[in-house]
Design an enzyme around this catalytic site. Structure first.
Site, PDB file in Angstrom:
ATOM      1  N   ASP A   1    -107.851  49.950  74.316  1.00  0.00           N
ATOM      2  CA  ASP A   1    -108.817  49.974  73.216  1.00  0.00           C
ATOM      3  C   ASP A   1    -110.255  49.905  73.713  1.00  0.00           C
ATOM      4  O   ASP A   1    -111.083  50.766  73.398  1.00  0.00           O
ATOM      5  CB  ASP A   1    -108.550  48.806  72.251  1.00  0.00           C
ATOM      6  CG  ASP A   1    -107.191  48.907  71.578  1.00  0.00           C
ATOM      7  OD1 ASP A   1    -106.808  50.009  71.189  1.00  0.00           O
ATOM      8  OD2 ASP A   1    -106.520  47.873  71.453  1.00  0.00           O
TER       9      ASP A   1
ATOM     10  N   ARG B   1    -108.980  33.419  71.539  1.00  0.00           N
ATOM     11  CA  ARG B   1    -109.977  34.156  70.755  1.00  0.00           C
ATOM     12  C   ARG B   1    -111.207  33.339  70.342  1.00  0.00           C
ATOM     13  O   ARG B   1    -112.327  33.850  70.366  1.00  0.00           O
ATOM     14  CB  ARG B   1    -109.320  34.773  69.519  1.00  0.00           C
ATOM     15  CG  ARG B   1    -108.281  35.847  69.802  1.00  0.00           C
ATOM     16  CD  ARG B   1    -108.659  36.751  70.933  1.00  0.00           C
ATOM     17  NE  ARG B   1    -107.796  37.923  71.042  1.00  0.00           N
ATOM     18  CZ  ARG B   1    -107.547  38.548  72.177  1.00  0.00           C
ATOM     19  NH1 ARG B   1    -108.072  38.091  73.304  1.00  0.00           N
ATOM     20  NH2 ARG B   1    -106.772  39.612  72.201  1.00  0.00           N
TER      21      ARG B   1
ATOM     22  N   ASP C   1    -106.500  39.339  65.319  1.00  0.00           N
ATOM     23  CA  ASP C   1    -107.621  39.089  66.220  1.00  0.00           C
ATOM     24  C   ASP C   1    -108.967  39.454  65.620  1.00  0.00           C
ATOM     25  O   ASP C   1    -109.988  38.842  65.941  1.00  0.00           O
ATOM     26  CB  ASP C   1    -107.420  39.842  67.539  1.00  0.00           C
ATOM     27  CG  ASP C   1    -106.415  39.152  68.441  1.00  0.00           C
ATOM     28  OD1 ASP C   1    -106.165  37.952  68.223  1.00  0.00           O
ATOM     29  OD2 ASP C   1    -105.895  39.797  69.361  1.00  0.00           O
TER      30      ASP C   1
ATOM     31  N   SER D   1     -98.720  47.243  73.711  1.00  0.00           N
ATOM     32  CA  SER D   1     -99.941  46.485  73.464  1.00  0.00           C
ATOM     33  C   SER D   1     -99.708  45.084  74.015  1.00  0.00           C
ATOM     34  O   SER D   1     -98.822  44.368  73.549  1.00  0.00           O
ATOM     35  CB  SER D   1    -100.235  46.429  71.961  1.00  0.00           C
ATOM     36  OG  SER D   1    -101.363  45.616  71.712  1.00  0.00           O
TER      37      SER D   1
END
Length: 406
Positions: free
Chosen positions: A18, A98, A127, A179
């Site tokens: 990404d 995060r 996320d 992923s």
């Protein structure tokens, strides 16, 4: 702020699929802004190798690597461990990292005079919420760019097409295009064959598991490990004192070698859909198991039961991105207070994916062999009759009412 007025963007950069294509995409779609790539080092180890060269080659002006390992461990993971917080058996690996990354993005963006912060989280996942809530807490006026909510790319295959067309180097292929998210605590796997819950994960496929082996491939002999805790926090392994992040690192190796901490779950995402993932959390699984064993003998019944209820709320809070909130501070205070006597040693046997208790001791133990023994003790068993009469009195009265004898 209009796209043409955004001159400088701070990008959360991992070097994965990404974020690798986001740099050229931002250049094309936001009037060629300066892009400062920021990689949060949360213990992903070799994934940081070659990151600066890649970021610069694809259009970033510079790469900032922020060491966030101990902040993540000491400020988020350890309180969650004290609370035994799990989200539907998931040990919160991605969710732990995060908040500290989002906080650092905000700090760097303000220091660099950036106009916006960009992240690569999809519009389907958790996320995006975790990053943006942290950013709003520390840079409330900062514009946020989320390409997955803007661009025409519809799949990871199309992302690879874009990367190939723009000469962006990738470490993955279409066949290995899971992923993944990796940090010191865990590694997650999503996508490809895992999207169908009917498919069994191929744990023994070379390259699938990265933090250890499957239980099938684990040694035939068990491994013993002893973990020391002080006030709920791990402080030593087999008598060797070390900081918490190093303890996790060592337990990852021991657990991984013995097939510990692999789970396959379908979890309920914050955005409302169910998602299937495979998680590797070897060291974390060992720590949770050891901590729970020590709590059994050091925490009183009422506190333990309330803490088990609050653990669900605490896990939800972390999972849902609300780490920087008043509720977190209040619940963390409870976690710390309820763990003030959780001090002692826990011995565990690791064997083919299993964590087997092998002995627990504590100077603050509430366990009394004299009280509980089947042999002779000081406990007067006759006292139980009066207790039961009082405890059962409401039930007896209800029965008398039904019989018309009140």
């Amino acid at each position: 702020m209009k796209k043409e007025n955004i001159k400088k963007i701070v990008l959360a950069y991992s070097g994965g699929l990404d974020t690798s294509i986001i740099i050229p995409w931002l250049k094309e779609n936001y009037n060629n802004p300066e892009i400062i790539a920021v990689a949060g080092n949360v213990g992903q180890a070799d994934e940081l190798e070659g990151l600066e060269e890649k970021a610069l080659k694809t259009g970033a002006s510079k790469l900032i690597v922020a060491d966030l390992v101990d902040e993540m461990v000491d400020e988020i993971i350890i309180p969650a461990l004290k609370m035994d917080a799990k989200y539907e058996t998931y040990l919160l690996g991605t969710a732990f990292a995060r908040p500290v990354i989002g906080k650092k993005l905000a700090e760097i963006a303000l220091a660099e005079g950036a106009d916006a912060i960009c992240h690569g989280a999809t519009g389907k996942g958790n996320d995006q919420v975790r990053f943006e809530l942290a950013i709003k807490r520390f840079a409330p006026d900062m514009q946020i760019i989320a390409p997955w909510r803007e661009w025409d790319i519809k799949s990871r295959d199309e992302e690879i097409d874009y990367a190939e067309a723009h000469n962006v180097p990738l470490k993955i292929s279409r066949e290995t295009n899971y992923s993944k998210d990796k940090n010191l605590w865990h590694l997650s796997h999503e996508g490809l064959d895992l999207e169908d819950p009917a498919n069994e994960p191929d744990y023994d496929k070379p390259g699938f598991l990265e933090m250890g082996v499957s239980p099938v491939q684990a040694p035939d002999a068990p491994t013993y490990v002893t973990i020391d805790f002080e006030a709920g926090a791990p402080v030593a392994i087999d008598g060797e004192k070390m900081k918490a992040s190093k303890i996790i690192e060592k337990l990852n190796k021991l657990g991984g070698a013995n097939g510990i901490g692999i789970i396959d779950i379908v979890e309920n995402r914050l955005v409302g859909m169910k998602d299937r993932g495979v998680y590797e959390t070897p060291g974390g699984s060992i720590l949770y198991a050891a901590h729970e064993q020590l709590e059994m003998i050091t925490v009183d019944k009422d506190t333990l039961h309330v803490k088990q209820k609050l653990a669900v709320d605490y896990a939800d809070l972390i999972y849902n991105g609300k780490w920087y909130s008043p509720l977190q501070e209040a619940l963390t205070a409870f976690a710390n207070e309820s763990n003030k006597f959780v001090t002692g040693s826990v011995k565990l046997k690791l064997y083919k994916g299993n964590i087997i208790p092998a002995g627990t001791t504590s100077p603050y133990s509430l366990y009394s062999e004299n009280l509980v023994t089947f042999g002779e003790s000081d406990y007067d068993q006759g006292q139980a009759a009066g207790f039961i009469n009082l405890w059962g009195l409401p039930i007896k009265v209800q029965a008398l009412r039904e019989q018309g004898r009140l």
